[in-house]
Write an enzyme that holds these catalytic residues in place. Structure first.
Site, PDB file in Angstrom:
ATOM      1  N   GLU A 158     -54.062 -44.095 -23.920  1.00 23.46           N
ATOM      2  CA  GLU A 158     -53.498 -43.432 -25.103  1.00 23.46           C
ATOM      3  C   GLU A 158     -52.071 -43.868 -25.399  1.00 23.46           C
ATOM      4  O   GLU A 158     -51.419 -43.288 -26.264  1.00 23.46           O
ATOM      5  CB  GLU A 158     -53.599 -41.920 -24.940  1.00 23.46           C
ATOM      6  N   LYS A 175     -50.973 -45.890 -20.188  1.00 19.51           N
ATOM      7  CA  LYS A 175     -50.965 -44.505 -19.714  1.00 19.51           C
ATOM      8  C   LYS A 175     -51.992 -44.303 -18.600  1.00 19.51           C
ATOM      9  O   LYS A 175     -51.736 -43.624 -17.614  1.00 19.51           O
ATOM     10  CB  LYS A 175     -51.296 -43.570 -20.884  1.00 19.51           C
TER      11      LYS A 175
END
Ligand code: BGC
Length: 790
Positions: free
Chosen positions: A489, A593
């Protein structure tokens, strides 16, 4: 310094020997009991003090407005949020005029034990009231795996030193105060006292409250009944008002005497059924619980869990702390899904209000692979629930201008609830994650014959249609899927995400195979071999970007051209990055991430060479910051595969201890079910090297230094298999079922009930250890097997 309680390192229990109010909310999540249908946070019996009060009924939600500074086409207007329903676990105690409260008087002893085999939470305490009266209390709580609407508590009060006047108030309370405050005032308003009373009723030791939700109109009935066993003169009264039910037991205890109260609690809910029907369901559930009795419920719980552990246990020799943590993870994974039965399995299970009680791709990607091999029926139910939401997913696809079905990024009931489209609507990979879970379930189970016809084929067809309409063939005939967000993300709206494309490829081929296998049924779904041929074309030509100069796969096109994040200039307190840097900056740099390309290396390992895996893994290690709990387990799996066994072990530690050590500092909102399931994945797919490509099981076990022995069990096509691994060899034993072909480090072997196979383990290739961004290496598990805690 992370402040977190210690739970000991016993193999089958978590034991807390002192009550620390600073970490109360965390322990409420860790000790939560659930069965997938109802869930009770481990709030203290007396209700106060609490961290977050929580009682949940799967899929019971209220609607809340979703705020947008600038709205846009296709943005969902309202969200669904889990409701803290009527609290049935409250038992208040009055001792000689004093209300028992751990904050007053002197708490001489306080112990809580979560028993993973018995499936109960036990509490034992001794309290001296401010006036000097001493009381002993023991309570045992369970949420029944067998009777899914039922929870029960055995509450015992004893006068150890002097005679006591005791009053026990067993309660049902709706619209409990204490739900965490929402930032958005409109959402806060919607969630304050969401339950509107419809009926209340009391009789003998039984009380019932019926409520419905203001906006979602869902109806919930909660009931309680009691068996009271006290000395002569014990008095029992019941009363009810719209939001409160109370059964009061008053007794004089002589020294050494004991009061014993069994409380049965039951819940029922519906969006459609009448008040009478929902209420009667609860009356019936209470009657059945009473009929079964406390001991019967305990026995049922034990038998259910004996069965589960017999199929699913994992033994780790050499690290008691991780042994406990891995079993704890499996227990919570089971609790999240066991009796969900056509309802969603949420990211936090039923242990807290985190993520609004939503379900994400977490379920199909991390939870169902575990349940498929350990409690297959529950995985089947979860997929049937997804299937039941197909109409909504089809509508969503139409709204987005697409064919097939677009499953929601986050939801409770099936409607899209993500207000952030770059990491919501654009995360189309969820469709392929669902398809992948369907493919795995179909390959691993033989006893669910109707599944493919009733569920599997339609899900595969509709998800394949989505890919076919979302992607396109370019001038050279290559099939591109542009402008999507992959699992990471910290990148969004990128072209040809490798994970997405490889999972879409598997989805397209499986759908085409399904149509070929069931042409008649496919025709009923409006599909045929022509459509399937188009899917095969797309699958064959799907673009997998490659960076020739670096010799690695960019996770999406051009990713490796981006500037590398300035890790050296990023302070430790600036993680997670999403809370300290704008998304636009994260999106345009190389910083990851959570495992994305590395997740592809695991679940589409059949699409990479060994050398590619090793190089890709090392490249992404240096960029991955693990700001999501859905990363460590995958990094463990691939680290183990490419030969970094000690690194893999550290990642296993992180996944397994996510909540016991509160590593993400948010266990208070509920446990991280996908990370806990991920601990199993890290063990079984990591150190067991288990893969299930194309419906066949293969293993490539190898142990890290710390582990002397690893043993795990799983169910596959109706068989039960046990795998035992030492440093030098692996033994495969078929515990039950017909002979089975599997692979060990590339060699095909057949195991039969009387013919276990023992094979030696080849040494791993030596490779230079990869590095992580500065300060982001996993906690090293020190020589004694305890994590070196900082
Ligand atoms: C992760 C998502 C995940 C969600 C819920 C986010 O932080 O990036 O992948 O689905 O949490 O667990």
């Amino acid at each position: 310094m992370i402040k977190s309680p210690s739970f000991g390192a016993e193999p089958w229990v978590l034991r807390e020997t002192e009550l620390d109010l600073d970490v109360l909310a965390q322990t409420e999540s860790v000790f939560a009991l659930a069965n997938g249908h109802i869930g009770l946070r481990a709030n203290l019996d007396e209700g106060e003090p609490f961290g977050i009060p929580g009682t949940y009924f799967n899929s019971f939600y209220e609607l809340r407005p979703l705020p947008y500074a600038e709205a846009g086409y296709g943005y969902p207007e309202s969200g669904q949020t889990v409701v803290n329903v009527t609290n049935g676990k409250l038992i208040r105690l009055l001792v000689d005029d004093e209300t028992f409260d751990v904050r007053y008087g002197h708490l001489r002893a306080h112990e809580r034990v979560l028993d993973l085999r018995a499936g109960v939470l036990r509490r034992a305490l001794e309290w001296e009231s401010p006036a000097g009266a001493t009381v002993r209390v023991r309570s045992t709580r369970l949420v029944s795996f067998v009777q899914r609407s039922v929870a029960a508590i055995l509450y015992e009060v004893e006068a150890p030193a002097d005679p006591l006047r005791v009053v026990v108030q067993s309660e049902l309370v709706a619209n409990e105060p204490g739900t965490p405050v929402e930032d958005d005032p409109r959402a806060a308003a919607a969630l304050e006292s969401p339950l509107v009373s419809e009926e209340h009723f009391d009789h003998a030791a039984r009380v019932l409250l019926v409520h419905s939700c203001r906006a979602s109109k869902l109806r919930l009935a909660a009931g309680m009944d009691h068996i009271v066993d006290g000395p002569e003169g014990t008095e029992v009264n019941a009363e009810s008002s719209p939001d409160t039910g109370r059964v009061t037991v008053a007794v004089d205890l002589a020294t050494g005497q004991r009061l014993r109260v069994v409380k049965f609690v039951a819940y029922g809910a519906s969006s459609q059924r009448s008040l009478l029907s929902v209420r009667d369901e609860v009356v019936a559930a209470l009657a059945e619980a009473r009929h079964t009795g406390w001991q019967g419920l305990l026995d049922g719980q034990r038998a259910y869990l004996d069965e589960f552990w017999d199929r699913a246990d994992v033994e780790l020799e050499g690290d008691p702390q991780l042994q406990q943590a891995v079993r704890f993870g499996l227990f919570h994974t089971l609790q999240a899904g066991a009796r969900a039965e056509q309802r969603a399995i949420a990211a936090k299970g039923l242990t807290g209000p985190g993520y609004d009680g939503h379900t994400f791709w977490d379920t199909e990607r991390f939870v169902l692979p575990v349940l498929t091999y350990t409690a297959p029926a529950t995985a089947g139910h979860a997929l049937r629930w997804r299937h039941a939401t197909l109409d909504l997913a089809r509508q969503r696809a139409r709204q987005l201008g697409l064919q097939g079905a677009a499953f929601p990024w986050r939801t409770i009931r099936g409607q899209e609830c993500s207000g952030y489209w770059p990491a919501g609507a654009a995360a189309f990979h969820i469709g392929a994650d669902i398809a992948d879970a369907v493919i795995r379930y179909q390959a691993a189970t033989e006893d669910d014959e109707d599944f493919e016809r009733e569920v599997g084929l339609e899900v595969l067809i509709e998800t394949a249609r989505l890919w076919r309409s979302l992607g396109h063939h370019d001038a050279e005939g290559r099939f591109r899927i542009d402008g999507v967000t992959g699992p990471d993300e910290y990148s969004a709206i990128a072209d040809n995400n490798v994970y997405t494309n490889l999972l879409a490829q598997r989805n397209l081929i499986a759908a085409a195979d399904g149509v070929a296998r069931h042409p008649r049924h496919a025709a009923e779904l409006g599909s045929d071999l022509e459509e399937a041929a188009a899917w095969r074309d797309a699958a064959r030509e799907v673009v997998i970007p490659w960076d020739d100069a670096l010799g690695v796969h960019p996770q999406s096109e051009n990713f490796t051209d981006h500037q590398i994040w300035d890790f050296a200039a990023t302070r430790p307190d600036q993680y997670p990055l999403l809370l300290h840097f704008p998304y636009f900056d994260l999106y345009r740099k190389q910083v990851v991430k959570q495992a994305d390309l590395v997740l592809a290396l695991h679940v589409r390992g059949d699409a990479f060479t060994d050398e590619e895996k090793a190089r890709d893994f090392a490249y992404y290690e240096a960029l991955t910051v693990r700001d999501s709990s859905l990363s460590a387990c995958t990094q463990a799996v691939v680290a183990a595969e490419v030969g970094h066994l000690e690194l893999a072990y550290d990642y296993l530690g992180e996944a397994a201890l996510m909540d016991l050590h509160d590593l993400a500092h948010n266990t208070r909102d509920g446990v991280h079910i996908a990370s806990l399931a991920g601990a199993w994945i890290a063990v079984v797919a990591g150190f067991g090297g288990m893969r299930d490509h194309d419906g066949a099981l293969s293993f490539a076990p190898r142990l890290p230094m710390r582990l002397e022995r690893l043993s795990f069990r799983l169910v596959f096509k109706g068989r039960r298999l046990r795998v035992e691994v030492t440093k030098t060899e692996a033994a495969y034993t078929l515990v039950e079922g017909d002979a089975l072909e599997i692979a060990h480090h590339g060699e095909t072997i057949t195991v039969a009930v009387d013919n276990p196979a023992v094979r030696t383990i080849p040494a791993p290739l030596e490779r230079p250890p990869p590095s992580q961004p500065v300060g982001r290496a996993p906690i090293s598990r020190g020589a004694d097997g305890e994590a070196a805690r900082s």
